[in-house]
Scaffold this motif. Structure first.
Motif, PDB file in Angstrom:
ATOM      1  N   PHE A 360      -3.318   7.977  -7.117  1.00 30.03           N
ATOM      2  CA  PHE A 360      -2.866   6.998  -7.393  1.00 30.03           C
ATOM      3  C   PHE A 360      -1.722   6.779  -6.362  1.00 30.03           C
ATOM      4  N   TYR A 361      -1.401   5.699  -5.844  1.00 31.28           N
ATOM      5  CA  TYR A 361      -0.308   5.394  -4.706  1.00 31.28           C
ATOM      6  C   TYR A 361       0.315   3.990  -4.874  1.00 31.28           C
ATOM      7  N   TYR A 362       1.631   3.976  -4.554  1.00 34.01           N
ATOM      8  CA  TYR A 362       2.041   2.673  -4.267  1.00 34.01           C
ATOM      9  C   TYR A 362       3.131   2.629  -3.355  1.00 34.01           C
ATOM     10  N   LYS A 363       2.827   1.527  -2.515  1.00 31.44           N
ATOM     11  CA  LYS A 363       3.563   1.431  -1.111  1.00 31.44           C
ATOM     12  C   LYS A 363       4.161   0.237  -1.043  1.00 31.44           C
ATOM     13  N   ILE A 364       5.471   0.202  -0.461  1.00 35.21           N
ATOM     14  CA  ILE A 364       6.402  -1.131  -0.248  1.00 35.21           C
ATOM     15  C   ILE A 364       6.703  -0.936   1.268  1.00 35.21           C
ATOM     16  N   GLN A 365       5.929  -1.954   1.831  1.00 33.76           N
ATOM     17  CA  GLN A 365       6.278  -1.868   3.248  1.00 33.76           C
ATOM     18  C   GLN A 365       7.525  -3.042   3.742  1.00 33.76           C
ATOM     19  N   ASP A 366       8.090  -2.881   4.828  1.00 30.02           N
ATOM     20  CA  ASP A 366       9.161  -3.908   5.374  1.00 30.02           C
ATOM     21  C   ASP A 366      10.160  -4.397   4.150  1.00 30.02           C
ATOM     22  N   ILE A 367      10.536  -3.455   3.592  1.00 25.84           N
ATOM     23  CA  ILE A 367      11.562  -3.888   2.605  1.00 25.84           C
ATOM     24  C   ILE A 367      12.717  -4.481   3.176  1.00 25.84           C
ATOM     25  N   GLY A 368      13.249  -5.729   2.417  1.00 27.16           N
ATOM     26  CA  GLY A 368      14.292  -6.127   2.834  1.00 27.16           C
ATOM     27  C   GLY A 368      14.003  -7.297   3.793  1.00 27.16           C
ATOM     28  N   THR A 369      12.812  -7.340   4.450  1.00 28.53           N
ATOM     29  CA  THR A 369      12.579  -8.459   5.430  1.00 28.53           C
ATOM     30  C   THR A 369      11.530  -9.412   4.780  1.00 28.53           C
ATOM     31  N   GLN A 370      11.504 -10.616   5.456  1.00 26.20           N
ATOM     32  CA  GLN A 370      10.576 -11.616   5.173  1.00 26.20           C
ATOM     33  C   GLN A 370       9.145 -11.220   4.967  1.00 26.20           C
ATOM     34  N   LEU A 376      -0.769  -1.110  -4.153  1.00 25.75           N
ATOM     35  CA  LEU A 376      -1.096  -0.262  -5.065  1.00 25.75           C
ATOM     36  C   LEU A 376      -2.594   0.116  -5.120  1.00 25.75           C
ATOM     37  N   SER A 377      -3.157   1.432  -5.147  1.00 29.02           N
ATOM     38  CA  SER A 377      -4.273   1.887  -5.055  1.00 29.02           C
ATOM     39  C   SER A 377      -4.520   3.023  -6.071  1.00 29.02           C
ATOM     40  N   LEU A 378      -5.844   2.906  -6.577  1.00 26.48           N
ATOM     41  CA  LEU A 378      -6.368   4.055  -7.630  1.00 26.48           C
ATOM     42  C   LEU A 378      -7.762   4.430  -6.832  1.00 26.48           C
ATOM     43  N   GLU A 379      -7.831   5.824  -6.730  1.00 30.31           N
ATOM     44  CA  GLU A 379      -9.200   6.278  -5.748  1.00 30.31           C
ATOM     45  C   GLU A 379      -9.636   7.437  -6.888  1.00 30.31           C
ATOM     46  N   ASN A 380     -10.754   7.687  -6.808  1.00 28.01           N
ATOM     47  CA  ASN A 380     -11.361   8.746  -7.492  1.00 28.01           C
ATOM     48  C   ASN A 380     -12.722   9.232  -7.086  1.00 28.01           C
ATOM     49  N   SER A 381     -12.916  10.250  -7.018  1.00 23.99           N
ATOM     50  CA  SER A 381     -14.401  10.965  -6.710  1.00 23.99           C
ATOM     51  C   SER A 381     -14.897  11.903  -7.772  1.00 23.99           C
ATOM     52  N   ILE A 382     -16.093  12.078  -8.315  1.00 26.08           N
ATOM     53  CA  ILE A 382     -16.646  12.468  -9.241  1.00 26.08           C
ATOM     54  C   ILE A 382     -17.737  13.168  -8.934  1.00 26.08           C
ATOM     55  N   ASN A 383     -18.252  14.343  -9.231  1.00 20.80           N
ATOM     56  CA  ASN A 383     -19.526  15.152  -8.862  1.00 20.80           C
ATOM     57  C   ASN A 383     -20.202  14.896 -10.291  1.00 20.80           C
ATOM     58  N   LEU A 384     -20.853  13.683 -10.463  1.00 21.96           N
ATOM     59  CA  LEU A 384     -21.780  13.627 -11.794  1.00 21.96           C
ATOM     60  C   LEU A 384     -22.887  14.325 -12.011  1.00 21.96           C
ATOM     61  N   THR A 385     -23.589  14.807 -11.177  1.00 22.41           N
ATOM     62  CA  THR A 385     -24.411  16.040 -11.087  1.00 22.41           C
ATOM     63  C   THR A 385     -24.261  16.988  -9.905  1.00 22.41           C
ATOM     64  N   LYS A 386     -24.908  17.909  -9.959  1.00 19.76           N
ATOM     65  CA  LYS A 386     -25.217  18.696  -8.570  1.00 19.76           C
ATOM     66  C   LYS A 386     -25.427  17.971  -7.502  1.00 19.76           C
ATOM     67  N   LYS A 387     -26.096  16.882  -7.574  1.00 20.01           N
ATOM     68  CA  LYS A 387     -26.732  16.046  -6.579  1.00 20.01           C
ATOM     69  C   LYS A 387     -26.176  14.637  -6.465  1.00 20.01           C
ATOM     70  N   PHE A 391     -17.707   7.802  -5.529  1.00 20.16           N
ATOM     71  CA  PHE A 391     -16.509   7.589  -5.167  1.00 20.16           C
ATOM     72  C   PHE A 391     -16.066   6.211  -5.430  1.00 20.16           C
ATOM     73  N   ASN A 392     -14.866   5.910  -5.795  1.00 20.72           N
ATOM     74  CA  ASN A 392     -14.346   4.562  -6.076  1.00 20.72           C
ATOM     75  C   ASN A 392     -12.844   4.192  -5.772  1.00 20.72           C
ATOM     76  N   ARG A 393     -12.639   3.093  -5.341  1.00 17.99           N
ATOM     77  CA  ARG A 393     -11.325   2.701  -5.119  1.00 17.99           C
ATOM     78  C   ARG A 393     -11.021   1.325  -5.309  1.00 17.99           C
ATOM     79  N   PHE A 394      -9.798   1.004  -5.951  1.00 14.85           N
ATOM     80  CA  PHE A 394      -9.582  -0.390  -6.275  1.00 14.85           C
ATOM     81  C   PHE A 394      -8.005  -0.543  -5.901  1.00 14.85           C
ATOM     82  N   THR A 395      -7.841  -1.573  -5.239  1.00 21.52           N
ATOM     83  CA  THR A 395      -6.612  -1.665  -4.225  1.00 21.52           C
ATOM     84  C   THR A 395      -6.020  -3.094  -4.589  1.00 21.52           C
TER      85      THR A 395
END
Length: 449
Positions: A360-370, A376-387, A391-395
């Motif tokens: 999970f990460y949160y980023k604020i860019q160019d603080i104090g400017t117009q 904000l993003s959430l990412e995960n990777s899961i080995n559901l089985t051996k094969k 991978f999922n990402r929501f931003t």
């Protein structure tokens, strides 16, 4: 064209099976099928033309001291193309007793062979659009060297070469080398750019002190004055203690004249000069704790002492038990040329387990400017089985000055059919809110033989 392709394929397949009796010869085949389905402007799903890609690799060292590699490919981004030569090399290696002296000569096509060890200034940029001849040699008493002659295959008028001689005095832990390089692009006597340089590196315990100076010439376009480049680097000066922890310091200084030019180098000041700057970095590891503090600072100005930019970066990284990791950072970038400041804050939490990873990460860019922007993003990777792996990402991206919020969803399933085959299925929603939806479903299957 199809008949030629089929004939080439039959011949190569015959060679593949015929060569199995030679342990020093290998022929591999890779086939890939992929297709896109996307939502058009009318919100209807359209199916693109399928993309077929075929790749054949041949490698052999049956001839003593000689190694051959050839890669052929067909299809891909331009499926109408007939099979073509993607890359190739022929290498000849000759060594003396115990490998104390020797030479390696290689002719290559479309491969990245321009790497150069023991430099802190980039003198030759890497690239795959190159064909040429490279020779590396080494001798007793720690002497070695490199010679390269070649050109850009898509522009035969650009010929270039470089030469390097290296020596290491192990008794005092000193390395040095002398280099010369030239790029020529025309028939006139001054249609060239060249450089000549010296590099030294002295190791003191765990610390390296490196210096490099280069002199360039570009007679047809630049005056010869103010054409020196100098760079100095000290890394790492460390203080370690079981009680106080570990403190490390690294510093760099460089000064590139206004008329320094090296058209073999990467883009930026190492190619076009006109920059002087310093860089400092400090890190501190807490004793018996997995906590690291980092502070970096960079200041740049041109050769007339006019400020170009400055940046300060600070970071805290903590490695917890049970796979948890935490990072937070703050950077402040000053664009002095355009009189703009760009502060950025970043926070990240990550966990890595044997069959699962998420962040999970949160980023604020160019603080104090117009131009302030939140992400904000959430990412995960899961080995559901051996094969089967997921991978999922929501931003989410929000820009207040435009009053615009956009979201992106990306999901991927990768299935390993066998050791030599895999299948990939992806969904990408595009950046909703920035522009009309670009939903896309992507499928790919690859097989190795």
């Amino acid at each position: 064209m199809k008949k030629k392709f089929l004939l080439s394929l039959i011949v190569l397949l015959f060679l593949m099976f015929a060569s199995q009796g030679y342990s020093g010869t290998n022929l591999n085949l890779y086939y890939q099928f992929q297709n896109n389905t996307y939502k058009n402007s009318g919100h209807r799903w359209d199916v693109n033309d399928p993309d077929h890609y075929l790749e054949l690799k041949f490698w052999s060292d049956n001839v003593k001291n000689v190694e051959t590699f050839i890669k052929l490919s067909a299809g891909g981004s331009n499926p109408a193309n007939n099979m073509n030569l993607s890359e190739a090399n022929i290498k000849y290696r000759l060594t003396g007793k115990n490998d104390a002296r020797g030479m390696e000569l290689i002719y290559y096509y479309n491969q990245d062979r321009l790497w150069q060890p023991d430099h802190i200034i980039n003198i030759v940029a890497n690239g795959y659009d190159i064909q040429g001849l490279r020779s590396d040699w080494w001798m007793p008493n720690n002497f070695s060297g490199t010679l390269f002659i070649g050109d850009q295959k898509d522009d035969g008028s650009d010929d270039f070469n470089f030469y390097t001689i290296r020596h290491e005095i192990k008794k005092i832990k000193l390395k040095y080398n002398i280099s010369y390089g030239q790029k020529r692009w025309g028939d006139n006597g001054d249609d060239y750019n060249s450089f000549f340089g010296l590099f030294t590196q002295w190791k003191i315990k765990d610390m390296f002190f490196s210096n490099e100076v280069l002199k360039s010439r570009d007679p047809g376009q630049r005056p010869s004055t103010d054409s020196l480049a100098f760079k100095s680097e000290l890394q790492w000066l460390r203080f370690k203690s079981a009680i106080f922890g570990e403190l490390g310091y690294k510093t760099m200084y460089w000064n590139f004249g206004k008329n320094y030019r090296n058209y073999l180098a990467n883009d930026g000041y190492e190619r076009t000069g006109d920059e002087q700057a310093y860089y400092n970095e400090i890190y501190y590891n807490l004793p018996q704790k997995a906590i690291t503090f980092v502070l970096r600072n960079t200041y740049k100005e041109d050769s007339d002492n006019v400020k170009k930019s400055a940046e300060t970066y600070s970071e805290v990284f903590i490695d917890f038990i049970h796979g948890y990791k935490f990072k937070t950072s703050y950077s402040y970038y000053i664009d002095a040329i355009n009189d703009m400041n760009y502060p950025t804050y970043y926070i990240q939490i990550e966990r890595d387990l044997s069959n699962m990873w998420y962040k999970f990460y949160y980023k604020i860019q160019d603080i104090g400017t117009q131009f302030k922007k939140n992400e904000l993003s959430l990412e995960n990777s899961i080995n559901l089985t051996k094969k089967l792996t997921s991978f999922n990402r929501f931003t989410i991206n929000y820009q207040p000055y435009l009053k615009r919020r956009s979201e992106n969803v990306f999901a991927q399933l990768k299935y390993k059919i066998h050791d030599n085959a895999e299948m990939l299925l992806e969904y990408d929603s595009g950046w909703h809110g920035d522009y009309p939806s670009s939903d896309k479903v992507f499928f790919k299957m690859g097989v190795w033989f």
